[in-house]
Motif scaffolding. Structure first.
Motif, PDB file in Angstrom:
ATOM      1  N   ARG A  15      87.871 -32.607  94.940  1.00 35.49           N
ATOM      2  CA  ARG A  15      87.987 -31.139  94.938  1.00 35.49           C
ATOM      3  C   ARG A  15      88.581 -30.650  96.269  1.00 35.49           C
ATOM      4  O   ARG A  15      89.425 -29.757  96.290  1.00 35.49           O
ATOM      5  CB  ARG A  15      86.621 -30.485  94.711  1.00 35.49           C
ATOM      6  N   VAL A  16      88.119 -31.250  97.362  1.00 36.38           N
ATOM      7  CA  VAL A  16      88.686 -30.902  98.674  1.00 36.38           C
ATOM      8  C   VAL A  16      90.178 -31.232  98.680  1.00 36.38           C
ATOM      9  O   VAL A  16      91.001 -30.448  99.162  1.00 36.38           O
ATOM     10  CB  VAL A  16      87.952 -31.655  99.821  1.00 36.38           C
ATOM     11  N   ASN A  17      90.525 -32.381  98.111  1.00 35.95           N
ATOM     12  CA  ASN A  17      91.932 -32.800  98.064  1.00 35.95           C
ATOM     13  C   ASN A  17      92.782 -31.800  97.282  1.00 35.95           C
ATOM     14  O   ASN A  17      93.857 -31.403  97.730  1.00 35.95           O
ATOM     15  CB  ASN A  17      92.043 -34.189  97.431  1.00 35.95           C
ATOM     16  N   ASP A  18      92.292 -31.374  96.120  1.00 35.77           N
ATOM     17  CA  ASP A  18      93.037 -30.388  95.315  1.00 35.77           C
ATOM     18  C   ASP A  18      93.267 -29.104  96.100  1.00 35.77           C
ATOM     19  O   ASP A  18      94.365 -28.557  96.126  1.00 35.77           O
ATOM     20  CB  ASP A  18      92.264 -30.036  94.034  1.00 35.77           C
ATOM     21  N   PHE A  19      92.199 -28.628  96.734  1.00 38.45           N
ATOM     22  CA  PHE A  19      92.283 -27.380  97.498  1.00 38.45           C
ATOM     23  C   PHE A  19      93.265 -27.508  98.661  1.00 38.45           C
ATOM     24  O   PHE A  19      94.186 -26.703  98.814  1.00 38.45           O
ATOM     25  CB  PHE A  19      90.886 -26.996  98.009  1.00 38.45           C
ATOM     26  N   LEU A  20      93.076 -28.550  99.480  1.00 39.12           N
ATOM     27  CA  LEU A  20      93.928 -28.714 100.663  1.00 39.12           C
ATOM     28  C   LEU A  20      95.383 -28.961 100.284  1.00 39.12           C
ATOM     29  O   LEU A  20      96.299 -28.429 100.917  1.00 39.12           O
ATOM     30  CB  LEU A  20      93.431 -29.871 101.530  1.00 39.12           C
ATOM     31  N   THR A  21      95.595 -29.787  99.255  1.00 41.65           N
ATOM     32  CA  THR A  21      96.970 -30.085  98.830  1.00 41.65           C
ATOM     33  C   THR A  21      97.705 -28.794  98.491  1.00 41.65           C
ATOM     34  O   THR A  21      98.843 -28.575  98.925  1.00 41.65           O
ATOM     35  CB  THR A  21      96.967 -31.026  97.603  1.00 41.65           C
ATOM     36  N   GLY A  22      97.038 -27.908  97.738  1.00 38.76           N
ATOM     37  CA  GLY A  22      97.647 -26.638  97.340  1.00 38.76           C
ATOM     38  C   GLY A  22      97.911 -25.721  98.513  1.00 38.76           C
ATOM     39  O   GLY A  22      98.991 -25.145  98.646  1.00 38.76           O
ATOM     40  N   VAL A  23      96.916 -25.589  99.394  1.00 38.30           N
ATOM     41  CA  VAL A  23      97.052 -24.701 100.554  1.00 38.30           C
ATOM     42  C   VAL A  23      98.203 -25.174 101.453  1.00 38.30           C
ATOM     43  O   VAL A  23      99.051 -24.386 101.873  1.00 38.30           O
ATOM     44  CB  VAL A  23      95.731 -24.627 101.352  1.00 38.30           C
ATOM     45  N   PHE A  24      98.245 -26.485 101.727  1.00 39.52           N
ATOM     46  CA  PHE A  24      99.296 -27.007 102.606  1.00 39.52           C
ATOM     47  C   PHE A  24     100.667 -26.924 101.941  1.00 39.52           C
ATOM     48  O   PHE A  24     101.651 -26.542 102.571  1.00 39.52           O
ATOM     49  CB  PHE A  24      98.999 -28.454 103.023  1.00 39.52           C
ATOM     50  N   TYR A  25     100.710 -27.279 100.651  1.00 36.93           N
ATOM     51  CA  TYR A  25     102.013 -27.264  99.974  1.00 36.93           C
ATOM     52  C   TYR A  25     102.605 -25.853  99.967  1.00 36.93           C
ATOM     53  O   TYR A  25     103.814 -25.670 100.105  1.00 36.93           O
ATOM     54  CB  TYR A  25     101.894 -27.815  98.551  1.00 36.93           C
ATOM     55  N   GLY A  26     101.707 -24.872  99.863  1.00 38.37           N
ATOM     56  CA  GLY A  26     102.140 -23.467  99.876  1.00 38.37           C
ATOM     57  C   GLY A  26     102.832 -23.059 101.174  1.00 38.37           C
ATOM     58  O   GLY A  26     103.561 -22.074 101.207  1.00 38.37           O
ATOM     59  N   VAL A  27     102.590 -23.787 102.256  1.00 36.89           N
ATOM     60  CA  VAL A  27     103.248 -23.471 103.531  1.00 36.89           C
ATOM     61  C   VAL A  27     104.191 -24.607 103.956  1.00 36.89           C
ATOM     62  O   VAL A  27     104.476 -24.799 105.149  1.00 36.89           O
ATOM     63  CB  VAL A  27     102.217 -23.147 104.653  1.00 36.89           C
TER      64      VAL A  27
END
Length: 253
Positions: free
Chosen positions: A158-170
């Motif tokens: 779940r942490v991976n999904d969240f972080l992947t999305g947040v980072f990919y967005g920037v």
């Protein structure tokens, strides 16, 4: 820092002090950078301030999507109030792309996408160099049971999904990261929550377009200024230490 505070623990990048209420601690972020199990050391001006802010940003964002963690609030530029937990003696590593030890171990080129996120564990012990351990060892030595490990994998993904999305967005690719997990008790009921920190100290971050490294590998491999790399991450996420207002993370769908 207030005088005569009781120091509970000092690690390579942080100090834990007794908190204002029972069950709380104050986590202080140092400017020290270490690599290769503290064989390489330096003091990087401003690193602690950036990591305090970034960890606040990620922990708050995780809490907003229901991922339990130890963060309560940021106190000042370098300190945050956290829940006291019993740390499971494992580093939980999530890998999306091959880099570092897995690339060496399996002869993969760095940056190779993995078939799926891989979760692995290392035993938290600096003297031994945090050796990789299989689930069999973890259960046999009683560091965690099978149910704990199932819960830990679910949390890590779940942490991976969240972080992947947040980072990919920037415009940043999350190559891998590590987290630590803590146990807390509500009466007799034990829960596992995300603890320690989430920052560029504990992630590998590459610029999506250029592949430029924006994490601690900059220090490990002498690739330039670590503060510049971390500042770039903070800037892209809209988290800069000059802004004294608490930051509300926005979720990226």
């Amino acid at each position: 820092m207030a005088p005569r505070r009781k120091k509970i623990y000092e690690g390579k990048a942080k100090i834990l002090y007794e908190g204002p209420e029972p069950g709380t601690l104050v986590q202080y972020f140092k400017d020290d950078a270490t690599a290769f199990n503290a064989q390489k050391k330096a003091t990087i001006e401003g690193k602690g301030v950036l990591n305090n802010r970034l960890s606040e940003y990620f922990m708050t964002g995780l809490a907003n999507i229901g991922v339990p963690n130890h963060f309560i609030k940021r106190l000042n530029m370098r300190e945050q109030l956290i829940r006291q937990v019993e740390i499971v003696p494992l580093e939980v590593i999530v890998r999306n792309f091959a880099a570092g030890s897995i690339a060496k171990r399996l002869g993969l080129e760095e940056g190779t996408p993995l078939p799926r996120p891989i979760v692995e564990y290392s035993y938290k012990n600096d003297e031994l160099g945090d050796p990789l351990v299989p689930e069999e060892y973890i259960i046999a030595f009683g560091w965690a049971n099978q149910q704990d490990l199932d819960d830990i994998v679910a949390l890590a993904l779940r942490v991976n999904d969240f972080l992947t999305g947040v980072f990919y967005g920037v415009g940043i690719k999350l190559i891998d990261f590590k987290i630590e997990i803590g146990r807390i008790w509500d009466g007799d009921f034990m829960r596992l929550i995300v603890a320690d920190e989430i920052s560029p100290d504990s992630c590998r971050l590459w610029d999506v377009k250029t592949g430029q490294k924006l994490d601690k590998d900059v220090f490990r491999r002498d690739l330039g200024s670590l503060t510049d790399a971390y500042t770039e991450v903070a800037k892209r996420l809209g988290v800069l230490p000059t802004n004294t207002q608490p930051i509300k993370p926005t979720l990226i769908n």
